[in-house]
Motif scaffolding. Structure first.
Motif, PDB file in Angstrom:
ATOM      1  N   VAL A 151      67.743  72.820  61.551  1.00 57.64           N
ATOM      2  CA  VAL A 151      67.297  74.053  60.169  1.00 57.64           C
ATOM      3  C   VAL A 151      66.601  73.218  59.227  1.00 57.64           C
ATOM      4  CG1 VAL A 151      67.349  75.971  58.792  1.00 57.64           C
ATOM      5  CG2 VAL A 151      68.257  75.785  61.400  1.00 57.64           C
ATOM      6  N   PRO A 152      65.799  72.704  59.524  1.00 54.71           N
ATOM      7  CA  PRO A 152      65.437  71.971  57.911  1.00 54.71           C
ATOM      8  C   PRO A 152      66.492  72.735  56.485  1.00 54.71           C
ATOM      9  CG  PRO A 152      62.658  72.552  58.835  1.00 54.71           C
ATOM     10  CD  PRO A 152      64.456  73.109  59.909  1.00 54.71           C
ATOM     11  N   GLY A 153      66.462  71.684  56.177  1.00 56.51           N
ATOM     12  CA  GLY A 153      67.626  71.827  54.716  1.00 56.51           C
ATOM     13  C   GLY A 153      68.656  72.288  54.962  1.00 56.51           C
ATOM     14  N   VAL A 154      69.222  72.188  56.337  1.00 56.23           N
ATOM     15  CA  VAL A 154      71.096  72.652  56.041  1.00 56.23           C
ATOM     16  C   VAL A 154      71.467  72.052  57.527  1.00 56.23           C
ATOM     17  CG1 VAL A 154      70.457  74.660  55.057  1.00 56.23           C
ATOM     18  CG2 VAL A 154      70.212  74.803  57.509  1.00 56.23           C
ATOM     19  N   THR A 155      72.592  71.945  57.828  1.00 54.72           N
ATOM     20  CA  THR A 155      73.399  71.610  58.541  1.00 54.72           C
ATOM     21  C   THR A 155      73.779  72.717  59.311  1.00 54.72           C
ATOM     22  OG1 THR A 155      73.151  68.944  58.390  1.00 54.72           O
ATOM     23  CG2 THR A 155      74.597  69.580  59.706  1.00 54.72           C
ATOM     24  N   VAL A 156      73.597  72.894  60.746  1.00 54.30           N
ATOM     25  CA  VAL A 156      74.616  73.727  61.029  1.00 54.30           C
ATOM     26  C   VAL A 156      75.982  73.540  62.562  1.00 54.30           C
ATOM     27  CG1 VAL A 156      72.892  75.703  60.530  1.00 54.30           C
ATOM     28  CG2 VAL A 156      73.045  74.680  62.573  1.00 54.30           C
ATOM     29  N   ARG A 190      75.963  74.108  55.921  1.00 53.77           N
ATOM     30  CA  ARG A 190      76.044  73.550  54.606  1.00 53.77           C
ATOM     31  C   ARG A 190      74.358  73.023  54.044  1.00 53.77           C
ATOM     32  NH1 ARG A 190      78.917  67.587  53.608  1.00 53.77           N
ATOM     33  NH2 ARG A 190      77.126  66.818  55.944  1.00 53.77           N
ATOM     34  N   ALA A 191      74.596  73.538  52.946  1.00 50.89           N
ATOM     35  CA  ALA A 191      73.142  72.892  52.847  1.00 50.89           C
ATOM     36  C   ALA A 191      72.862  71.013  52.348  1.00 50.89           C
ATOM     37  CB  ALA A 191      72.829  73.244  50.393  1.00 50.89           C
ATOM     38  N   SER A 192      71.531  70.620  53.203  1.00 48.84           N
ATOM     39  CA  SER A 192      71.721  69.308  52.542  1.00 48.84           C
ATOM     40  C   SER A 192      71.953  68.815  51.083  1.00 48.84           C
ATOM     41  CB  SER A 192      70.154  69.279  53.144  1.00 48.84           C
ATOM     42  OG  SER A 192      70.692  69.325  54.802  1.00 48.84           O
ATOM     43  N   VAL A 193      72.304  67.529  51.576  1.00 44.31           N
ATOM     44  CA  VAL A 193      72.529  66.371  50.064  1.00 44.31           C
ATOM     45  C   VAL A 193      71.152  66.015  50.284  1.00 44.31           C
ATOM     46  CG1 VAL A 193      74.011  65.125  48.707  1.00 44.31           C
ATOM     47  CG2 VAL A 193      74.396  66.598  50.073  1.00 44.31           C
ATOM     48  N   PRO A 194      70.212  65.759  49.274  1.00 39.64           N
ATOM     49  CA  PRO A 194      68.768  65.134  49.058  1.00 39.64           C
ATOM     50  C   PRO A 194      69.493  63.565  48.952  1.00 39.64           C
ATOM     51  CG  PRO A 194      69.285  66.649  47.222  1.00 39.64           C
ATOM     52  CD  PRO A 194      70.585  66.547  48.161  1.00 39.64           C
TER      53      PRO A 194
END
Length: 536
Positions: free
Chosen positions: A309-314, A531-535
């Motif tokens: 999923v773009p933008g998050v890690t699951v 978790r919201a991805s870190v840029p």
């Protein structure tokens, strides 16, 4: 008046009428010998049992070899088969180097002993067969056990022809074990086998109910299933192997030329053994079908591999209560969409297969309903209605607790909307290790037609993590005082793992729960970490 007593060791005259009458009335043979070893007296039973022996016969040269050998070797006993009777003799020393032999006909006694030994051997054989066949739940194991048990007790070679399991092998395969071979072997059955071996077709079709022996048959095709150099079979016994719904196959018992054929007792024993083997084979086939069905169901009910999923890690974690089928009532799902994803984590009432069936229904319903509705609160209402509209809804009393959320990427993280149906609140883990609860509320899904559900929102900054879990985590009970793992321990574990990838965090929690349980039984466990991805 004076009475003169005769000494005890003075024998009665051999020709005295009373002595003769007494001797002839005995049920055992009596013969005496003088100092030279010649027969001096025989009673009526001795004449009957040993007609070759007469007064004056030198016993060391008499035609009864066992008796003659006993005399020459100075033995006090002998056993002999004579004129179809079993004789047993014992010698007693008399005065003056004379002897008396007592010979009994023990044929019936010997036959009873042989019959008892045979019955004990039969019972032991069937007992071992029952133990080995009863614990074999796989088709190949039953075939190997059947052939190895039958050799050499029943035959020199045993061949099992099971009823073909599929139409791909219309003639089936045989499994063979021969005396002297280390392990059973197998191969394809000749297409003409059933037409050349008498009554084999009837046995495989279930039309033959009793074993049929064949002596000195010209079994051309049977030779292809026999060991090299075995030669022509001396005797063949075709035994039907009845199963639960007809024939499970046929057992061929083959004896070498020169070995006696099958008598009535052996045929009866073979019938009983083949019946047990047929029942075991039918059970193994049923077990195989059920195992295949379980694998198919398991593949459809186990948690799926999570999509990217773009933008998050699951990451997900799952542990069923018991490892028999590894399926249960806890589940999670992630459904990507262009703006982010939908996620679900639930706990179905109950355990095992019945809970897994409802789990599958909930997951399938979500798969379909998400195509028409992606707002969590509205979607959970549709799911509740779908569960009550199921054909068996009136007969069941199952429900599920559920968290249903949406993930929407934003410029500064991820916006999360979560609808709740009576499920434990998820936990928010920030990058500094702070752990807070995200209350949602609501009632269980599928419990009430007019259920009330709640919704809440939370924002994940880059690096923040949201953990949804089932009560199998917090309610895991340790071996001491049955104390629960509890939310406090869960929070502590999450705080210590802040900043780690979701998969590592879930592994840590599962390990701590396992350590707490210390081998005790537990409920189903499911976790889903986002978790919201870190840029970069």
């Amino acid at each position: 008046m004076t009475t003169t007593r005769q000494p005890r060791d003075t024998p009665l005259p051999a020709d005295a009428p009373l002595a003769r009458e007494l001797l002839d009335g005995l049920a055992e043979a009596v013969l005496t010998t003088d100092e030279t070893g010649r027969v001096t007296l025989l009673n009526a039973m001795a004449v009957r049992l040993l007609p070759e022996v007469a007064v004056g016969t030198e016993l060391s040269r008499c035609p009864v070899a066992a008796l003659a050998h006993a005399v020459t070797s100075d033995a006090d006993r002998f056993d002999a088969d004579h004129h179809g009777r079993r004789l047993r003799g014992a010698r007693r020393r008399l005065v003056g180097h004379r002897f008396v032999w007592y010979v009994r006909d023990v044929t019936e006694e010997h036959d009873r002993s042989d019959a008892l030994r045979a019955e004990r051997a039969r019972t032991a054989f069937l007992g071992e067969a029952g133990n080995r066949l009863g614990t074999s739940l796989h088709r190949d194991e039953v075939l190997r056990a059947t052939t190895t048990l039958a050799v050499p007790y029943l035959a020199d070679v045993a061949v099992v022809l099971p009823r073909p399991a599929t139409s791909a092998e219309p003639h089936g395969r045989w499994t063979r074990h021969a005396d002297g071979e280390p392990t059973p072997t197998s191969g394809p059955a000749p297409a003409t086998l059933t037409s050349t071996v008498p009554v084999l077709a009837e046995a495989l079709a279930g039309d033959l109910t009793e074993p049929v022996p064949w002596q000195d048959g010209a079994f051309t095709d049977l030779a292809t299933m026999l060991p090299p150099g075995f030669g022509a079979p001396g005797a063949v016994l075709v035994c039907p192997m009845p199963g639960a719904d007809g024939s499970a196959g046929a057992l061929l018992l083959v004896r070498r030329t020169g070995r006696a054929g099958f008598d009535e007792r052996e045929i009866e024993l073979a019938r009983e053994f083949a019946a047990r083997a047929g029942a075991a084979l039918a059970t193994a086939d049923l077990h195989g079908e059920q195992a295949h069905l379980a694998r198919v169901l398991q593949a459809s009910l186990l948690p799926p591999e999570l999509p990217a999923v773009p933008g998050v890690t699951v990451a997900g974690g799952y542990r069923a209560a018991g490892d028999t089928l590894r399926i249960g009532g806890d589940f999670y799902e992630v459904f990507p969409h262009p703006r982010g994803a939908l996620f679900a984590l639930g706990d179905v009432c109950g355990r095992g297969v019945s809970a897994a069936v409802l789990t599958g229904r909930v997951r399938q319903s979500l798969q379909t309903l998400r195509l028409v509705e992606q707002r969590p609160l509205e979607l959970i209402h549709l799911l509740n209605r779908a569960l009550f509209d199921a054909p068996d809804a009136a007969r069941r009393s199952q429900f599920t607790t559920l968290l249903l959320g949406s993930l929407d990427r934003g410029p500064t993280g991820v916006d999360v909307r979560i609808a709740g149906g009576g499920h434990p609140a998820p936990l928010l883990v920030t990058t500094d290790g702070t752990v807070t609860s995200v209350p949602v509320g609501g009632t269980a899904v599928g419990a009430l037609t007019a259920a009330r559900f709640a919704e809440t929102r939370v924002h994940l900054d880059p690096g923040d993590l949201l953990l949804a879990y089932t009560d199998g985590v917090t309610e895991a009970r340790g071996p001491r005082d049955a104390e629960m793992f509890g939310e406090a321990r869960l929070r502590a574990a999450l705080g210590s793992a802040a900043g780690q990838p979701p998969a590592a965090l879930i592994d840590l929690v599962l390990q701590e729960v396992d350590d707490w349980l210390d081998g005790q039984a537990h409920d189903d466990i499911a976790m889903l970490a986002v978790r919201a991805s870190v840029p970069s």
